[in-house]
Design a protein around this motif. Structure first.
Motif, PDB file in Angstrom:
ATOM      1  N   HIS A 215       3.970   1.503   2.614  1.00  0.00           N
ATOM      2  CA  HIS A 215       5.227   2.135   2.218  1.00  0.00           C
ATOM      3  C   HIS A 215       4.953   3.617   1.971  1.00  0.00           C
ATOM      4  CE1 HIS A 215       7.377  -1.731   1.355  1.00  0.00           C
ATOM      5  NE2 HIS A 215       6.130  -2.139   1.177  1.00  0.00           N
ATOM      6  N   ARG A 216       5.658   4.478   2.682  1.00  0.00           N
ATOM      7  CA  ARG A 216       5.518   5.915   2.435  1.00  0.00           C
ATOM      8  C   ARG A 216       6.430   6.301   1.273  1.00  0.00           C
ATOM      9  NH1 ARG A 216       8.323  10.394   3.962  1.00  0.00           N
ATOM     10  NH2 ARG A 216       9.546   9.234   5.499  1.00  0.00           N
ATOM     11  N   VAL A 217       5.814   6.740   0.191  1.00  0.00           N
ATOM     12  CA  VAL A 217       6.544   7.257  -0.973  1.00  0.00           C
ATOM     13  C   VAL A 217       5.962   8.643  -1.232  1.00  0.00           C
ATOM     14  CG1 VAL A 217       7.286   6.838  -3.345  1.00  0.00           C
ATOM     15  CG2 VAL A 217       6.722   4.901  -1.863  1.00  0.00           C
ATOM     16  N   THR A 218       6.522   9.643  -0.584  1.00  0.00           N
ATOM     17  CA  THR A 218       5.926  10.968  -0.577  1.00  0.00           C
ATOM     18  C   THR A 218       5.808  11.535  -1.990  1.00  0.00           C
ATOM     19  OG1 THR A 218       6.877  11.358   1.602  1.00  0.00           O
ATOM     20  CG2 THR A 218       6.097  13.289   0.396  1.00  0.00           C
ATOM     21  N   PHE A 219       4.620  12.006  -2.303  1.00  0.00           N
ATOM     22  CA  PHE A 219       4.396  12.626  -3.601  1.00  0.00           C
ATOM     23  C   PHE A 219       5.285  13.864  -3.732  1.00  0.00           C
ATOM     24  CE2 PHE A 219      -0.244  11.059  -4.426  1.00  0.00           C
ATOM     25  CZ  PHE A 219       0.227   9.770  -4.558  1.00  0.00           C
TER      26      PHE A 219
ATOM     27  N   GLU B 206      -7.179  15.859   3.124  1.00  0.00           N
ATOM     28  CA  GLU B 206      -6.253  15.664   2.010  1.00  0.00           C
ATOM     29  C   GLU B 206      -5.343  14.471   2.285  1.00  0.00           C
ATOM     30  OE1 GLU B 206      -6.629  17.304  -0.667  1.00  0.00           O
ATOM     31  OE2 GLU B 206      -7.939  18.875   0.091  1.00  0.00           O
ATOM     32  N   THR B 207      -4.979  13.775   1.208  1.00  0.00           N
ATOM     33  CA  THR B 207      -3.981  12.718   1.338  1.00  0.00           C
ATOM     34  C   THR B 207      -2.577  13.228   1.021  1.00  0.00           C
ATOM     35  OG1 THR B 207      -4.532  12.039  -0.913  1.00  0.00           O
ATOM     36  CG2 THR B 207      -5.556  10.807   0.892  1.00  0.00           C
ATOM     37  N   PHE B 208      -2.496  14.260   0.197  1.00  0.00           N
ATOM     38  CA  PHE B 208      -1.222  14.947  -0.035  1.00  0.00           C
ATOM     39  C   PHE B 208      -1.466  16.443  -0.184  1.00  0.00           C
ATOM     40  CE2 PHE B 208       2.165  16.627  -2.855  1.00  0.00           C
ATOM     41  CZ  PHE B 208       3.221  16.469  -1.978  1.00  0.00           C
ATOM     42  N   GLY B 209      -2.044  16.876  -1.270  1.00  0.00           N
ATOM     43  CA  GLY B 209      -2.301  18.296  -1.467  1.00  0.00           C
ATOM     44  C   GLY B 209      -1.253  18.936  -2.357  1.00  0.00           C
ATOM     45  N   PHE B 210      -1.254  18.569  -3.656  1.00  0.00           N
ATOM     46  CA  PHE B 210      -0.265  19.130  -4.571  1.00  0.00           C
ATOM     47  C   PHE B 210      -0.305  20.651  -4.578  1.00  0.00           C
ATOM     48  CE2 PHE B 210      -0.912  14.869  -6.331  1.00  0.00           C
ATOM     49  CZ  PHE B 210       0.401  14.459  -6.491  1.00  0.00           C
ATOM     50  N   VAL B 211      -1.507  21.210  -4.554  1.00  0.00           N
ATOM     51  CA  VAL B 211      -1.640  22.662  -4.659  1.00  0.00           C
ATOM     52  C   VAL B 211      -1.013  23.361  -3.461  1.00  0.00           C
ATOM     53  CG1 VAL B 211      -3.909  22.826  -3.563  1.00  0.00           C
ATOM     54  CG2 VAL B 211      -3.272  24.464  -5.332  1.00  0.00           C
ATOM     55  N   LEU B 212      -0.984  22.707  -2.308  1.00  0.00           N
ATOM     56  CA  LEU B 212      -0.353  23.304  -1.128  1.00  0.00           C
ATOM     57  C   LEU B 212       1.162  23.397  -1.325  1.00  0.00           C
ATOM     58  CD1 LEU B 212      -2.389  21.475   1.656  1.00  0.00           C
ATOM     59  CD2 LEU B 212      -2.789  23.742   0.694  1.00  0.00           C
TER      60      LEU B 212
ATOM     61  N   THR C  72       0.867  -1.177   0.000  1.00  0.00           N
ATOM     62  CA  THR C  72       0.000   0.000   0.000  1.00  0.00           C
ATOM     63  C   THR C  72       0.899   1.220   0.000  1.00  0.00           C
ATOM     64  OG1 THR C  72      -1.836  -1.084   1.152  1.00  0.00           O
ATOM     65  CG2 THR C  72      -1.717   1.315   1.305  1.00  0.00           C
ATOM     66  N   ILE C  73       0.695   2.091  -0.978  1.00  0.00           N
ATOM     67  CA  ILE C  73       1.553   3.268  -1.144  1.00  0.00           C
ATOM     68  C   ILE C  73       0.876   4.472  -0.488  1.00  0.00           C
ATOM     69  CG2 ILE C  73       2.799   4.714  -2.775  1.00  0.00           C
ATOM     70  CD1 ILE C  73       3.563   1.690  -2.780  1.00  0.00           C
ATOM     71  N   ALA C  74       1.524   5.024   0.526  1.00  0.00           N
ATOM     72  CA  ALA C  74       1.013   6.217   1.208  1.00  0.00           C
ATOM     73  C   ALA C  74       1.727   7.439   0.648  1.00  0.00           C
ATOM     74  CB  ALA C  74       1.245   6.114   2.707  1.00  0.00           C
ATOM     75  N   PRO C  75       0.990   8.491   0.277  1.00  0.00           N
ATOM     76  CA  PRO C  75       1.611   9.648  -0.373  1.00  0.00           C
ATOM     77  C   PRO C  75       2.294  10.625   0.566  1.00  0.00           C
ATOM     78  CG  PRO C  75      -0.750   9.961  -0.221  1.00  0.00           C
ATOM     79  CD  PRO C  75      -0.479   8.581   0.284  1.00  0.00           C
ATOM     80  N   GLY C  76       2.220  10.389   1.876  1.00  0.00           N
ATOM     81  CA  GLY C  76       2.855  11.311   2.810  1.00  0.00           C
ATOM     82  C   GLY C  76       2.855  10.751   4.215  1.00  0.00           C
ATOM     83  N   THR C  77       3.436  11.511   5.130  1.00  0.00           N
ATOM     84  CA  THR C  77       3.611  11.056   6.509  1.00  0.00           C
ATOM     85  C   THR C  77       2.282  10.833   7.205  1.00  0.00           C
ATOM     86  OG1 THR C  77       5.703  12.242   6.647  1.00  0.00           O
ATOM     87  CG2 THR C  77       4.667  11.633   8.725  1.00  0.00           C
ATOM     88  N   PHE C  78       1.352  11.773   7.085  1.00  0.00           N
ATOM     89  CA  PHE C  78       0.086  11.668   7.805  1.00  0.00           C
ATOM     90  C   PHE C  78      -0.659  10.394   7.425  1.00  0.00           C
ATOM     91  CE2 PHE C  78      -4.510  12.168   7.833  1.00  0.00           C
ATOM     92  CZ  PHE C  78      -4.741  12.467   9.165  1.00  0.00           C
TER      93      PHE C  78
ATOM     94  N   GLU D 255      11.093  24.399  -0.877  1.00  0.00           N
ATOM     95  CA  GLU D 255      12.352  23.798  -1.322  1.00  0.00           C
ATOM     96  C   GLU D 255      12.648  22.488  -0.587  1.00  0.00           C
ATOM     97  OE1 GLU D 255      14.572  24.520  -3.713  1.00  0.00           O
ATOM     98  OE2 GLU D 255      13.139  26.006  -4.449  1.00  0.00           O
ATOM     99  N   ARG D 256      12.042  22.303   0.566  1.00  0.00           N
ATOM    100  CA  ARG D 256      12.268  21.062   1.322  1.00  0.00           C
ATOM    101  C   ARG D 256      11.367  19.920   0.866  1.00  0.00           C
ATOM    102  NH1 ARG D 256      12.994  24.995   5.516  1.00  0.00           N
ATOM    103  NH2 ARG D 256      10.820  24.854   6.193  1.00  0.00           N
ATOM    104  N   LEU D 257      10.400  20.201   0.010  1.00  0.00           N
ATOM    105  CA  LEU D 257       9.500  19.158  -0.469  1.00  0.00           C
ATOM    106  C   LEU D 257      10.192  18.305  -1.535  1.00  0.00           C
ATOM    107  CD1 LEU D 257       6.265  21.293  -0.925  1.00  0.00           C
ATOM    108  CD2 LEU D 257       6.769  19.716   0.960  1.00  0.00           C
ATOM    109  N   PRO D 258       9.840  17.020  -1.630  1.00  0.00           N
ATOM    110  CA  PRO D 258      10.388  16.207  -2.722  1.00  0.00           C
ATOM    111  C   PRO D 258       9.919  16.745  -4.075  1.00  0.00           C
ATOM    112  CG  PRO D 258       9.289  14.838  -1.065  1.00  0.00           C
ATOM    113  CD  PRO D 258       8.926  16.255  -0.761  1.00  0.00           C
TER     114      PRO D 258
END
Length: 392
Positions: free
Chosen positions: A177-181, A295-301, A157-163, A364-367
């Protein structure tokens, strides 16, 4: 490697899941992988995209938002999987898409990508009213029986972020598995601000030095809680010159336009199809105000932060992952409009240069998008090599 994704929420208008899956095809193509996305649509068709393709399976329009279609022809989707014979089949939704992907036992690796938090979106607001709280927590645990069952049937199961990763693990989901977007950081930045665009959105307040431009960007659906942002802007407008720009479209647009009619300055922009205009909108605003609490990730954020645009977000869902000190203010998940307005004022109280720099540094700290897909494809290669299997 050949990857086939079975999608369910794939709007003909756009949206986060569709954008992600089209980027999956592009990123895979550049690395020599073949990516096929199977998604419901208005008709059966195959749309080529670089080395991959989008295969649409005709289905009826969804009642709430007819730009989405239902994936009901499960036999047709299974036939496509058998014909394509992928190395990896991944599901991008927890309903019929997950059932189709989980049943593909002939595929070496089956994964579930947790794009949407259906429980937090639809059930949590109701559970918040349940007393005693122990009963609400028990009911929430029972609702997670389905994600737990899915995690057993999939190899990962791929989780898009820490939360989301922590939420799934806390409810007993396996092989998470956390694979941050990631975000396309290079597409955004404070230098993309457009003074003429800003003046047009400020309207009657264009010559007011203290005027603030608030930006909302999302699908205009009830779960995004844009009505809360509009009401907060109305509260704020009673104390200072404020303009609101709403970027997006959806089934709630007409109702939201009526609700916003009392604001002194508001603009509904629809979706920005031009990437440069989209980046300029972010860089030209003062505060990005987000209502979505699930939100599961929030690209716009992430895109807002990369633009130097500070955030006001709820302390709930993956939006909280973006709430870096100095770059964001948070409000309670069930806050009143006045409390959201107070969070906006806390952002505006800081010097503009300071808040822009803090937001940009947090971005800048985001993947990056490249880093996300590098990690995803590496994980799939590793799982294939090790022959990891779920219960099926």
């Amino acid at each position: 490697m050949k990857i086939l994704d079975v999608a369910e929420f794939f709007s003909s208008r756009g949206g986060g899941v569709r954008s992600y899956l089209e980027e999956l095809v592009r990123q895979g193509s550049r690395r020599g992988h073949e990516i096929v996305v199977v998604a419901p649509g208005p008709r059966d068709e195959v749309v080529p995209l670089e080395r991959g393709r989008i295969v649409r399976v005709a289905g009826p329009p969804m009642p709430y938002d007819p730009t989405y279609h239902a994936l009901l022809r499960l036999g047709a989707a299974r036939a496509i999987i058998r014909r394509e014979a992928p190395d990896v089949v991944q599901a991008s939704a927890p309903y019929t898409a997950a059932l189709v992907a989980a049943s593909a036992r002939e595929v070496p690796l089956r994964t579930f990508v947790y794009h949407s938090d259906q429980i937090s979106t639809y059930a949590a607001p109701l559970l918040d009213r349940v007393r005693p709280r122990a009963v609400a927590r028990a009911l929430e645990g029972a609702l997670f029986a389905w994600p737990r069952a899915l995690s057993r049937r999939f190899d990962a199961t791929i989780a898009p972020g820490t939360f989301i990763a922590e939420q799934l693990r806390s409810h007993g989901c396996e092989r998470v598995h956390r694979v941050t977007f990631g975000v396309k950081r290079g597409d955004f930045g404070p230098s993309r601000a457009d003074a003429a665009l800003r003046r047009s959105l400020l309207g009657r307040f264009a010559d007011e030095p203290s005027a603030a431009l608030l930006l909302v960007a999302c699908r205009l659906a009830v779960e995004k809680r844009v009505a809360l942002v509009i009401d907060a802007a109305r509260e704020l407008a009673a104390r200072r010159p404020v303009a609101l720009a709403v970027l997006g479209d959806g089934p709630e647009r007409a109702r939201l336009e009526r609700r916003a009619a009392a604001l002194p300055q508001v603009t509904f922009l629809g979706f920005a199809k031009d990437r440069a205009t989209y980046a300029a909108l972010h860089a030209s605003a003062d505060v990005f105000v987000h209502g979505g609490a699930a939100e599961t990730f929030g690209f716009v954020l992430g895109e807002a932060l990369c633009s130097g645009l500070p955030l006001v977000v709820p302390a709930a869902g993956a939006a909280l992952d973006f709430a870096q000190p100095g770059a964001a203010e948070v409000y309670a998940p069930r806050a009143s409009p006045g409390e959201v307005a107070a969070a906006i004022e806390r952002v505006l109280a800081r010097p503009r240069e300071e808040r822009v720099a803090a937001a940009r540094a947090a971005g800048e700290r985001l993947p990056t998008s490249d880093e996300h897909f590098d990690a995803l494809f590496a994980l799939y290669a590793d799982l294939l090599e090790r022959g990891v299997r779920g219960e099926g």
